[in-house]
Write a protein that holds these residues in place. Structure first.
Motif, PDB file in Angstrom:
ATOM      1  N   ALA A  69      -6.462   2.408  -3.726  1.00  0.00           N
ATOM      2  CA  ALA A  69      -5.832   3.669  -3.335  1.00  0.00           C
ATOM      3  C   ALA A  69      -4.321   3.572  -3.516  1.00  0.00           C
ATOM      4  O   ALA A  69      -3.674   4.493  -4.005  1.00  0.00           O
ATOM      5  CB  ALA A  69      -6.167   3.996  -1.884  1.00  0.00           C
ATOM      6  N   TYR A  70      -3.792   2.425  -3.123  1.00  0.00           N
ATOM      7  CA  TYR A  70      -2.352   2.233  -3.243  1.00  0.00           C
ATOM      8  C   TYR A  70      -1.921   2.337  -4.703  1.00  0.00           C
ATOM      9  O   TYR A  70      -0.961   3.024  -5.037  1.00  0.00           O
ATOM     10  CB  TYR A  70      -1.954   0.866  -2.673  1.00  0.00           C
ATOM     11  CG  TYR A  70      -0.500   0.539  -2.852  1.00  0.00           C
ATOM     12  CD1 TYR A  70       0.467   1.118  -2.042  1.00  0.00           C
ATOM     13  CD2 TYR A  70      -0.087  -0.347  -3.850  1.00  0.00           C
ATOM     14  CE1 TYR A  70       1.810   0.840  -2.212  1.00  0.00           C
ATOM     15  CE2 TYR A  70       1.256  -0.631  -4.028  1.00  0.00           C
ATOM     16  CZ  TYR A  70       2.201  -0.040  -3.212  1.00  0.00           C
ATOM     17  OH  TYR A  70       3.536  -0.318  -3.393  1.00  0.00           O
TER      18      TYR A  70
ATOM     19  N   TYR B 130       1.367  -4.393   3.010  1.00  0.00           N
ATOM     20  CA  TYR B 130       0.998  -3.309   2.096  1.00  0.00           C
ATOM     21  C   TYR B 130       0.987  -1.952   2.795  1.00  0.00           C
ATOM     22  O   TYR B 130       1.308  -0.930   2.183  1.00  0.00           O
ATOM     23  CB  TYR B 130      -0.367  -3.577   1.451  1.00  0.00           C
ATOM     24  CG  TYR B 130      -0.256  -4.276   0.126  1.00  0.00           C
ATOM     25  CD1 TYR B 130       0.290  -3.627  -0.978  1.00  0.00           C
ATOM     26  CD2 TYR B 130      -0.673  -5.592  -0.034  1.00  0.00           C
ATOM     27  CE1 TYR B 130       0.414  -4.264  -2.203  1.00  0.00           C
ATOM     28  CE2 TYR B 130      -0.550  -6.244  -1.252  1.00  0.00           C
ATOM     29  CZ  TYR B 130      -0.012  -5.572  -2.337  1.00  0.00           C
ATOM     30  OH  TYR B 130       0.112  -6.198  -3.535  1.00  0.00           O
TER      31      TYR B 130
ATOM     32  N   GLN C 164      -6.189   2.533   5.396  1.00  0.00           N
ATOM     33  CA  GLN C 164      -7.154   1.457   5.161  1.00  0.00           C
ATOM     34  C   GLN C 164      -6.519   0.090   5.406  1.00  0.00           C
ATOM     35  O   GLN C 164      -7.135  -0.795   6.002  1.00  0.00           O
ATOM     36  CB  GLN C 164      -7.704   1.560   3.744  1.00  0.00           C
ATOM     37  CG  GLN C 164      -8.675   2.735   3.615  1.00  0.00           C
ATOM     38  CD  GLN C 164      -9.106   2.972   2.171  1.00  0.00           C
ATOM     39  OE1 GLN C 164      -8.359   2.699   1.248  1.00  0.00           O
ATOM     40  NE2 GLN C 164     -10.290   3.494   2.000  1.00  0.00           N
TER      41      GLN C 164
ATOM     42  N   GLU D 182      -3.834   7.412   2.388  1.00  0.00           N
ATOM     43  CA  GLU D 182      -5.169   6.816   2.508  1.00  0.00           C
ATOM     44  C   GLU D 182      -5.062   5.285   2.479  1.00  0.00           C
ATOM     45  O   GLU D 182      -5.662   4.587   3.304  1.00  0.00           O
ATOM     46  CB  GLU D 182      -6.011   7.313   1.332  1.00  0.00           C
ATOM     47  CG  GLU D 182      -7.407   6.762   1.294  1.00  0.00           C
ATOM     48  CD  GLU D 182      -8.095   7.146  -0.033  1.00  0.00           C
ATOM     49  OE1 GLU D 182      -7.749   8.209  -0.588  1.00  0.00           O
ATOM     50  OE2 GLU D 182      -8.941   6.369  -0.493  1.00  0.00           O
ATOM     51  N   ALA D 183      -4.259   4.782   1.538  1.00  0.00           N
ATOM     52  CA  ALA D 183      -4.088   3.336   1.413  1.00  0.00           C
ATOM     53  C   ALA D 183      -3.577   2.761   2.723  1.00  0.00           C
ATOM     54  O   ALA D 183      -4.076   1.761   3.221  1.00  0.00           O
ATOM     55  CB  ALA D 183      -3.111   3.019   0.284  1.00  0.00           C
ATOM     56  N   ARG D 184      -2.599   3.467   3.308  1.00  0.00           N
ATOM     57  CA  ARG D 184      -1.987   2.946   4.519  1.00  0.00           C
ATOM     58  C   ARG D 184      -3.010   2.874   5.649  1.00  0.00           C
ATOM     59  O   ARG D 184      -3.082   1.874   6.375  1.00  0.00           O
ATOM     60  CB  ARG D 184      -0.814   3.839   4.914  1.00  0.00           C
ATOM     61  CG  ARG D 184      -0.100   3.293   6.127  1.00  0.00           C
ATOM     62  CD  ARG D 184       1.117   4.097   6.452  1.00  0.00           C
ATOM     63  NE  ARG D 184       1.541   3.809   7.797  1.00  0.00           N
ATOM     64  CZ  ARG D 184       2.460   4.508   8.428  1.00  0.00           C
ATOM     65  NH1 ARG D 184       3.035   5.533   7.819  1.00  0.00           N
ATOM     66  NH2 ARG D 184       2.807   4.202   9.651  1.00  0.00           N
TER      67      ARG D 184
ATOM     68  N   ALA E 266      -8.316  -0.244  -0.350  1.00  0.00           N
ATOM     69  CA  ALA E 266      -6.957   0.116   0.031  1.00  0.00           C
ATOM     70  C   ALA E 266      -5.994  -0.166  -1.113  1.00  0.00           C
ATOM     71  O   ALA E 266      -5.137   0.654  -1.442  1.00  0.00           O
ATOM     72  CB  ALA E 266      -6.547  -0.674   1.276  1.00  0.00           C
TER      73      ALA E 266
ATOM     74  N   SER F  81     -12.062   8.954   0.996  1.00  0.00           N
ATOM     75  CA  SER F  81     -11.649   7.554   0.995  1.00  0.00           C
ATOM     76  C   SER F  81     -12.573   6.721   0.110  1.00  0.00           C
ATOM     77  O   SER F  81     -13.167   7.185  -0.826  1.00  0.00           O
ATOM     78  CB  SER F  81     -11.658   7.028   2.423  1.00  0.00           C
ATOM     79  OG  SER F  81     -12.976   6.985   2.879  1.00  0.00           O
TER      80      SER F  81
ATOM     81  N   SER G 142       2.983   1.113   1.508  1.00  0.00           N
ATOM     82  CA  SER G 142       2.386   2.428   1.287  1.00  0.00           C
ATOM     83  C   SER G 142       3.219   3.498   1.978  1.00  0.00           C
ATOM     84  O   SER G 142       3.431   4.587   1.437  1.00  0.00           O
ATOM     85  CB  SER G 142       0.954   2.484   1.830  1.00  0.00           C
ATOM     86  OG  SER G 142       0.202   1.418   1.327  1.00  0.00           O
TER      87      SER G 142
ATOM     88  N   TYR H  35      -1.155   7.108  -1.152  1.00  0.00           N
ATOM     89  CA  TYR H  35      -0.511   6.186  -0.226  1.00  0.00           C
ATOM     90  C   TYR H  35      -0.958   6.358   1.218  1.00  0.00           C
ATOM     91  O   TYR H  35      -1.086   5.401   1.956  1.00  0.00           O
ATOM     92  CB  TYR H  35       1.005   6.312  -0.350  1.00  0.00           C
ATOM     93  CG  TYR H  35       1.476   5.939  -1.722  1.00  0.00           C
ATOM     94  CD1 TYR H  35       1.231   4.665  -2.231  1.00  0.00           C
ATOM     95  CD2 TYR H  35       2.125   6.859  -2.534  1.00  0.00           C
ATOM     96  CE1 TYR H  35       1.624   4.311  -3.505  1.00  0.00           C
ATOM     97  CE2 TYR H  35       2.530   6.509  -3.811  1.00  0.00           C
ATOM     98  CZ  TYR H  35       2.278   5.235  -4.289  1.00  0.00           C
ATOM     99  OH  TYR H  35       2.671   4.897  -5.535  1.00  0.00           O
TER     100      TYR H  35
END
Lengths: 368, 205
Positions: A206-207, A236, A218, A214-216, A203, A361, A240, A212
């Motif tokens: 990704a961030y 986080y 995860q 995807e990061a969010r 995550a 991902s 994101s 963002y």
């Protein structure tokens, strides 16, 4: 091997820095040559006798370092935090070692360009997002202060100066420890939480890579699992959202993080971000409430005060809020929890989840 | 925060810290504050300064975390910062003949205070075991602290910081062979100073 050659490598031999072949040759030579055997034995004995006993650093040094770290990092301008992400990416492109200053300049100055050059990077918008945060008056006012501090050679820092003289303690502990000093307690016991950890890491990656959404997702899955990372992950996730969609949906998310994890670093960080977002959105009332909630927090207090003053200046003098009286502060501190509406955030979260996400991902391109 | 394996390398920790993991930084501090503090203390012979500079080293790490590259060894970097700060201090002290760096420390300093009690050249003959160890320790610290600056820094980087000669050369900005010969001079000098105690020290083990 002859003595002359041995003389050249005797120190590498002493400290086991020779490759295996040379080391074997050196050992053979030492076995046969009394002169060199004597030299090695002498040096080795001195090394043994000369092993310096380590004294313990003064008590509280670690805490002071960590507190100073917190202050410095919290004061890092947004620009530099963005630069942090950029530098990870730019690391590939700029292997040849440039001067530090050049790297920093490039990372900051051309951050925009780097983001844009990446073909699958969808959010040039995010850079603009950060630009908004930069206009935060506090961030800017902090910059010169940091710069003037950075190059100064170690003058006593306030935190240090305030500390009681550790001299007596140090001496006592040094004597107590004698020659043999136990190694410093190092790592905290490592827990085997690899799965969770890797999601969090993915995550983060990704961030930092700017993915963002995807990061969010995860980060939210880490939050759902609970555990020690939940607070930071929730923070986080909100970050994101801010980077990906802007303050509109992020502000309430930050508020939720502050409510769910009060008294934690992530909670305070979130309150601060919420305040910044509300301020950006022009909702000075909520911004003010969030800043007020931070007034009593050690690392944010001063900045919150400054931000409030700035808000007041922007608003024109409102007698009620200029210097906040303590009683008002106390009551305000608990206010945002009650006041922050939870519904819009849930709605925003739902909306994002409803959108299908191309599932590429797992670990993104941002790796070192 | 994220669980960090206890044996994670310094470099891994540094990268994690770059990405916002503060626990990684805490771990770095725990690992290195003690040897770093000792390095600075033996360089400057001044406890308060040593504490300040150790803190300063970590602050510079924080401030330059952005520029850190995974390929660089954290230790080399941190000790280069520490070494440069020490060189600055020693230079300053030379300019204004800083009393605290010029002279032995006050009675608070273990090395000096105890070293004054050391003159007995035959410690084996009469020293009681515990007192002997303390004397030995004081003698050793004094011997190291009075090495010439260029030898002392190499000696400390090697023995305290455990850097390789190549890394020491990098940190001090000299050729590797120069670093090695300084180390050898340092060892030989220490040997002369500690010769009387060698046998005794062995008996202590």
């Amino acid at each position: 091997m002859d003595c002359e050659r041995f003389d050249r490598i005797v120190l590498d031999f002493l400290y086991d820095e020779l490759d295996e072949l040379t080391a074997a040759a050196a050992r053979r030579h030492v076995e046969q040559c009394a002169r060199c055997r004597g030299i090695v034995a002498g040096l080795r004995a001195t090394r043994e006798v000369g092993a310096l006993p380590l004294v313990d650093p003064p008590e509280g040094l670690e805490l002071r370092i960590l507190e100073a770290e917190r202050q410095v990092r919290d004061r890092l301008p947004m620009r530099q935090r963005a630069g942090r992400a950029v530098s990870v990416l730019a690391g590939y492109a700029m292997r040849p070692q440039l001067a530090m200053a050049a790297l920093l300049l490039l990372a900051i100055g051309s951050g925009l360009v780097f983001f844009r050059q990446r073909p699958n990077d969808r959010d040039t918008v995010s850079v603009t997002e950060r630009g908004v945060a930069e206009s935060d008056p506090e961030q800017i006012s902090v910059l010169p202060r940091l710069d003037s501090e950075a190059p100064a050679s170690p003058t006593p820092r306030p935190s240090l100066a305030a500390a009681p003289s550790p001299l007596a303690k140090e001496l006592a502990s040094a004597t107590r420890n004698g020659m043999a000093v136990a190694p410093a307690a190092t790592a905290a016991p490592a827990e085997a939480r690899d799965g969770e950890d890797s999601v969090y890491q993915a995550a983060l990656a990704a961030y930092h890579a700017g993915r963002y959404r995807e990061a969010r997702q995860q980060f939210e899955s880490v939050v759902a699992q609970g555990g020690g990372d939940a607070a930071r992950a929730a923070y986080y996730a909100a970050l994101s959202a801010k980077a990906g969609e802007g303050c509109g949906s992020a502000a309430t998310l930050f508020d939720q993080v502050s409510q769910h994890y009060p008294g934690t670093g992530a909670g305070y960080d979130a309150t601060w971000e919420a305040a910044g977002c509300y301020s950006t959105l022009g909702d000075t009332e909520r911004a003010r409430r969030s800043y007020q909630a931070l007034l009593d927090e050690a690392s944010y207090g001063a900045r919150a005060t400054a931000a409030l003053a700035q808000l007041d200046r922007a608003d024109g003098p409102t007698p009620a809020s200029a210097p906040v009286p303590v009683a008002a502060r106390k009551s305000a501190a608990s206010a945002p929890a009650a006041a922050a509406p939870a519904k819009p955030a849930a709605a925003a979260g739902g909306a994002v989840k409803a959108e299908p996400e191309p599932s590429k991902s797992k670990a993104g391109p941002a790796r070192q | 925060m994220v669980a960090i394996p206890g044996d994670a390398s310094d470099e891994t920790l540094m990268v994690r810290y770059q990405r916002g993991d503060r626990d990684a930084f805490t771990l770095l501090v725990r690992r290195h504050q003690r040897p770093l503090y000792n390095f600075v203390l033996r360089q400057l012979r001044h406890q308060t300064l040593a504490e300040e500079i150790t803190q300063e080293v970590f602050l510079r790490v924080v401030q330059s975390a952005n520029e850190y590259k995974h390929e660089a060894r954290f230790c080399t970097w941190a000790y280069a910062i520490a070494r440069n700060l020490c060189v600055d201090q020693l230079r300053k002290a030379q300019h204004r003949r800083h009393p605290s760096l010029d002279q032995p420390l006050g009675p608070g300093d273990d090395a000096r205070a105890l070293a004054d009690v050391v003159p007995d050249p035959t410690p084996l003959a009469n020293a009681e075991r515990g007192a002997g160890a303390t004397q030995m320790r004081a003698m050793l610290i004094q011997a190291v602290e009075t090495l010439p600056d260029d030898q002392r820094e190499v000696y400390l980087l090697r023995e305290l910081a455990n850097l390789s000669f190549k890394e020491i050369a990098e940190v001090t900005g000299v050729a590797e062979n120069t670093a090695k010969s300084r180390m050898r001079y340092a060892l030989e000098r220490l040997r002369t100073r500690l010769a009387d105690y060698e046998e005794y020290a062995r008996a202590l083990r």
